[in-house]
Design a protein around this motif. Structure first.
Motif, short mmCIF file in Angstrom:
data_model
loop_
_atom_site.label_atom_id
_atom_site.label_comp_id
_atom_site.label_asym_id
_atom_site.label_seq_id
_atom_site.Cartn_x
_atom_site.Cartn_y
_atom_site.Cartn_z
N UNK A 65 67.40 38.05 8.74
CA UNK A 65 66.09 37.99 8.33
C UNK A 65 65.50 36.54 8.62
N UNK A 66 66.15 36.12 9.45
CA UNK A 66 65.58 34.69 9.76
C UNK A 66 64.28 34.63 10.67
N UNK A 67 63.40 33.94 10.47
CA UNK A 67 62.21 34.03 11.26
C UNK A 67 61.45 32.51 10.92
N UNK A 68 60.40 32.40 11.77
CA UNK A 68 59.38 31.16 11.40
C UNK A 68 58.43 31.32 10.44
N UNK A 77 57.24 24.22 7.87
CA UNK A 77 57.14 25.26 9.13
C UNK A 77 58.90 25.10 9.48
N UNK A 78 59.33 26.08 9.25
CA UNK A 78 61.06 26.39 9.54
C UNK A 78 61.30 27.62 10.07
N UNK A 79 62.46 27.83 10.93
CA UNK A 79 63.06 29.02 11.09
C UNK A 79 63.99 29.10 9.81
N UNK A 80 63.80 30.00 8.98
CA UNK A 80 64.47 30.29 7.81
C UNK A 80 64.70 31.78 7.56
N UNK A 81 65.38 31.86 6.42
CA UNK A 81 65.37 33.34 5.98
C UNK A 81 64.29 33.78 4.94
N UNK A 82 64.12 34.91 4.69
CA UNK A 82 62.88 35.13 3.60
C UNK A 82 63.22 34.46 2.25
N UNK A 83 64.65 34.61 1.88
CA UNK A 83 65.02 33.92 0.55
C UNK A 83 64.80 32.50 0.63
N UNK A 84 64.83 31.65 1.69
CA UNK A 84 64.37 30.30 1.54
C UNK A 84 63.00 30.23 1.45
N UNK A 85 61.93 31.00 2.08
CA UNK A 85 60.49 30.89 2.09
C UNK A 85 60.31 31.30 0.68
#
Length: 884
Positions: A65-68, A77-85
């Motif tokens: 699920x990693x996206x920008x 602004x990061x390429x991360x997972x939904x959980x991180x966001x």
């Protein structure tokens, strides 16, 4: 989420499961919905449990699920997972800053952390449609002024619904509602009925009763559905007349494929219509009924070999597994390494030819001890494509049916009449071949050999069927009184030219039999087959149901007579022995005194094999060294290990010759009153026959005999013997069509129930070092406790053999099983080993501390072994010869 087998994309696990069930159900296994997971399951419940409990997929979800993602307020602004966001949003909420809900199509805003978590838990528990941008809301935005338009306030709080391509989520809800046409659903229903008729052995009358009862239940349920539709419309404040609701209800039921297909005019409503549907939609190759003579009512059934073969070759998964190479290999690894294949004027010279193996046997479909025995005894012919590797040929769906006939009729009218349609088809295969669409050409082929027990082989080949006559051997012309005196090098081997001369003498009418030959072989009508070179021996009947039970009985009686063990003590040890893994499935039965009286131990081939192999661990400590009876059994154990090996060298075959001769001499010296059986003589040909046919274990009958169970179960469920041959063959062909439709002719190359993915940094240093040497760029690995490779089970704690040292095999203990991209490797620790002559086994010691990673190709033999504690020492006994 994307389907593993096609380009279908959706955002829900449940939708993907439904898609796979409908479009790609292969055999009895459901693969995991994650494309990088190799696990497969037999039930949907097991799959759902795996998805919910697997820790590896919790990590996999985060990786997939990693996206920008970005936040306007803090320039995140990061390429991360939904959980991180989501975690980033929670930090803003802890400061009581007002934020909008990050999920699609939700206008909820809040500045309270607890209400936000409560909202997401209640409204978005299973949702994955998250916006890739979050904007903090000012007070004015949270409470729009009167001057602001509704559209403006809506645009402030909502983001575009289309997600970026990297998010891994379907960009359209239409894909989550995959359109399924009526024909597809009808085929699904028909497939269920076909499974019930064949695999589940539901009788025709029972299936018809089930369909009628289900139809009645569905019709009765219309009253309830009418009332429910009325309630739903009322809940939505929609007023509708009862006539309108009735029309809606009727329309729903009339579009139900189960109702449409099983109603009186439906395509699956009766047995006749179902069979017609199966024939047209499942490629059923129907059997044809033949009479032996024009004015007789005695019949047999035949399934066209060429039609079935052409049907199989259309299947891509089948054709890709065929091997046509004639590469020269060291030793004997397949039938192509044998001299008979190389000398065959069709198979040995042309590059692409189909090699067939036939199998003939008689079997009872009734109780063999009952009053109907021999009345319904059946003679069957099966066949298999030898171009398939042995690991694919071992599956029962790969074995095809050719002929079924009453044994009494075959004996009365002869093999020439019984085999006539088969021989005509095979002649066409030899001269013209079968058309292969993928090659856009015809592929020729012929019969390489006929697998059978000794009685069946002699009957079809034209040799005497009595084994008490002077010339009882189909491999040589030795006299029976010479089998205990002549060396194998002195056996007068039969030749094609000699056999043809014998047949000419028989045709002249001078004698009824010549050198054990009583007639011609019906298959001699083929251009590339001869009875002298076409009937290999059978390990099952020669060893495991012949020599092994006889010598076990003889030697065990002698050991009991000498007082080393007692009859009761022997049975107690057999019963209480701690069998492990595959040994537990084939554990031997206790020996009865009645079986001792018959001169052979009771038990089937698998049980006799296990008893012989584990006997050193069961009673070896009670037997003194160099005891002759014990040495006979241990020599026999060693012979079995060699003949069941899939890879053999010239050195091993020379050793086999010597060992067989030594075994015979020791047996006759120890038991001078014992008369050697014909099968004792047959095994003395084995080294020569390996050079002719290749490894004999690839041509034994043990898998063919398993095919009989289907027919016996069918007869038990049908309970009708009227035209039984046509009934059995029709059921069988429908079953084969079911397997072919489901792409389940073969076992999966890899089957794993569950895996755990672990970052390498969390493993111990020794394992880390080992993994980095093998996979220097991998940061996480997947471990499994149990895997199945081509049907063979490997479990942590098993022993495997790889490599040699000082002329002895080396052993390893499996500590972990690595699974990566459909490939398996074993993390194992090396064991010190010593060969124990008395046990013909190996003593193990874990003195090495280093770990090694072994691939399946590195193993000396694919059979995993079990370690047993014998007299305080860990020991292992091989299944096959580990020295090539």
């Amino acid at each position: 989420m994307q389907c593993q087998f096609c380009s279908f994309v959706c955002s829900s696990q449940e939708v993907l499961l439904r898609h796979h069930q409908l479009r790609h159900r292969r055999g009895f296994h459901l693969p995991c919905v994650y494309s990088d997971c190799v696990c497969s399951f037999r039930t949907r419940g097991a799959l759902k449990s795996h998805l919910s409990l697997s820790r590896s997929h919790n990590r996999a979800k985060k990786r997939q699920e990693i996206s920008t993602f970005f936040c306007d307020f803090c320039e995140f602004k990061e390429n991360c997972s939904q959980h991180t966001f989501i975690s980033h949003i929670l930090r803003h909420l802890k400061k009581h800053q007002t934020v909008s809900c990050p999920f699609q199509k939700c206008d909820y805003v809040t500045n309270n952390l607890s209400t936000f978590t409560s909202h997401t838990s209640r409204k978005h528990k299973n949702s994955k449609d998250i916006k890739n941008c979050i904007r903090l809301i000012s007070h004015a935005d949270a409470c729009p002024s009167e001057s602001s338009s509704p559209d403006e306030s809506l645009n402030t709080s909502q983001e575009p619904e289309t997600l970026p391509s990297g998010s891994g989520v379907a960009s359209s809800d239409k894909q989550d509602n995959e359109f399924v046409d009526y024909q597809c659903l009808e085929h699904k229903i028909a497939r269920l009925f076909l499974c019930m008729q064949t695999l589940l052995h539901v009788s025709k009358s029972a299936l018809q009763r089930i369909i009628e009862e289900i139809g009645d239940i569905l019709k009765f349920s219309q009253v309830h559905s009418f009332q429910r539709i009325k309630e739903v419309l009322a809940e939505q404040n929609i007023e509708a007349d009862d006539d309108v609701i009735k029309n809606i209800n009727d329309a729903l039921f009339k579009t139900n494929p189960l109702i449409i297909s099983t109603e009186p005019k439906g395509a699956l409503s009766t047995d006749y219509k179902r069979n017609f549907y199966f024939k047209n939609n499942f490629h059923v190759i129907e059997p044809k009924e033949y009479t032996y003579k024009a004015r007789t009512r005695n019949t047999f059934v035949y399934v066209s070999v060429n039609q079935v073969l052409e049907n199989l070759l259309k299947e891509r998964s089948f054709f890709e597994k065929l091997a046509f190479d004639k590469e020269i290999s060291e030793g004997y690894r397949s039938f192509r390494d044998g001299q008979y294949f190389k000398n065959n004027k069709l198979l040995g010279l042309q590059d692409t030819c189909i090699s067939l193996a036939l199998y003939i046997d008689d079997f009872e479909i009734c109780n063999p001890l009952g009053t109907s025995r021999k009345i319904h005894k059946i003679t069957a012919f099966f066949w298999v494509v030898l171009n398939l590797s042995a690991r694919f040929r071992s599956t029962l769906p790969s074995i095809q049916l050719a002929l079924l006939g009453k044994s009494v009729d075959v004996k009365q009218f002869g093999y020439d009449a019984f085999l006539y349609p088969l021989i005509e088809d095979l002649k066409c295969l030899e001269s013209t071949g079968v058309y292969v669409e993928s090659l856009n050409s015809f592929l020729k082929g012929t019969v390489f050999c006929v697998c059978a027990d000794n009685l069946g082989a002699h009957s079809l080949a034209g040799f005497l069927e009595s084994f008490n006559v002077d010339k009882f051997c189909r491999f040589c012309s030795i006299d029976k009184h010479q089998i205990a005196t002549l060396d194998p090098t002195e056996f007068p081997l039969r030749t094609v030219e000699q056999h043809n001369i014998f047949l000419e003498e028989l045709e002249a009418g001078q004698r009824q039999t010549v050198c054990g030959v009583k007639g011609s072989c019906a298959l001699s009508a083929l251009s590339y087959f001869h009875p002298v070179t076409g009937f290999p021996p059978d390990i099952l009947h020669d060893f495991f149901e012949g020599v092994v039970p006889v010598e076990l009985c003889l030697c065990l009686q002698d050991l009991i007579r000498k007082g080393f063990i007692t009859f009761e003590g022997l049975n107690k040890r057999i019963k209480s022995f701690p069998y492990k893994f595959s040994d537990k499935l084939n554990k031997p039965q206790q020996i009865t005194k009645a079986s001792f009286g018959t001169g052979r131990v009771s038990g089937n081939g698998h049980e006799n094999w296990t008893l012989l192999r584990l006997l050193p661990f069961i009673i070896g400590t009670r037997i003194p060294e160099h005891e002759p009876s014990w040495e006979i059994l241990m020599d026999l154990k060693e012979l079995v290990e060699i003949v069941v090996s899939t890879t053999l060298s010239e050195e091993i075959l020379s050793y086999l010759d010597t060992k067989i001769l030594d075994h015979r001499r020791l047996l006759t010296e120890t038991f001078p009153d014992f008369n050697l059986k014909p099968k004792h003589h047959y095994i003395e040909h084995y080294s020569h026959l390996v050079r002719c046919f290749g490894p004999l274990v690839d041509l034994w009958t043990i898998r063919f005999e398993s095919k009989h169970n289907f027919f016996k179960k069918t007869v038990h469920d049908v309970q009708c013997f009227k035209n039984i041959l046509l009934t059995l063959s029709s059921k069988h062909q429908q079953m084969m069509a079911y397997f072919l439709d489901g792409h389940s002719l073969f076992k999966p190359s890899l089957h794993v129930d569950n895996i755990d993915t672990v970052d390498i940094c969390f493993l111990n240093e020794t394992l880390q070092k080992c993994l980095k040497l093998k996979y220097p760029h991998v940061k996480a690995v997947s471990f499994a406790k149990c895997v199945y490779l081509y049907g063979t089970q490997y479990v942590k704690g098993m022993i495997i053999s790889s490599g040699q040292l000082s002329g002895l095999p080396e052993f390893y203990k499996i500590l972990n099983i690595l699974v990566d991209s459909g490939k398996v490797s074993f993390v194992a620790t090396k064991l010190s080993s010593w060969f124990m002559e008395h046990y013909r086994s190996y003593r193990l010691d874990s003195s090495y501390k280093d770990l090694e990673i072994l691939d399946p190709e590195d193993l000396n033999d694919y059979h995993p072994l079990s370690e047993y504690c014998v007299a305080g020492q860990l020991m292992v006994t091989p299944v096959t010869c580990l020295l090539h």
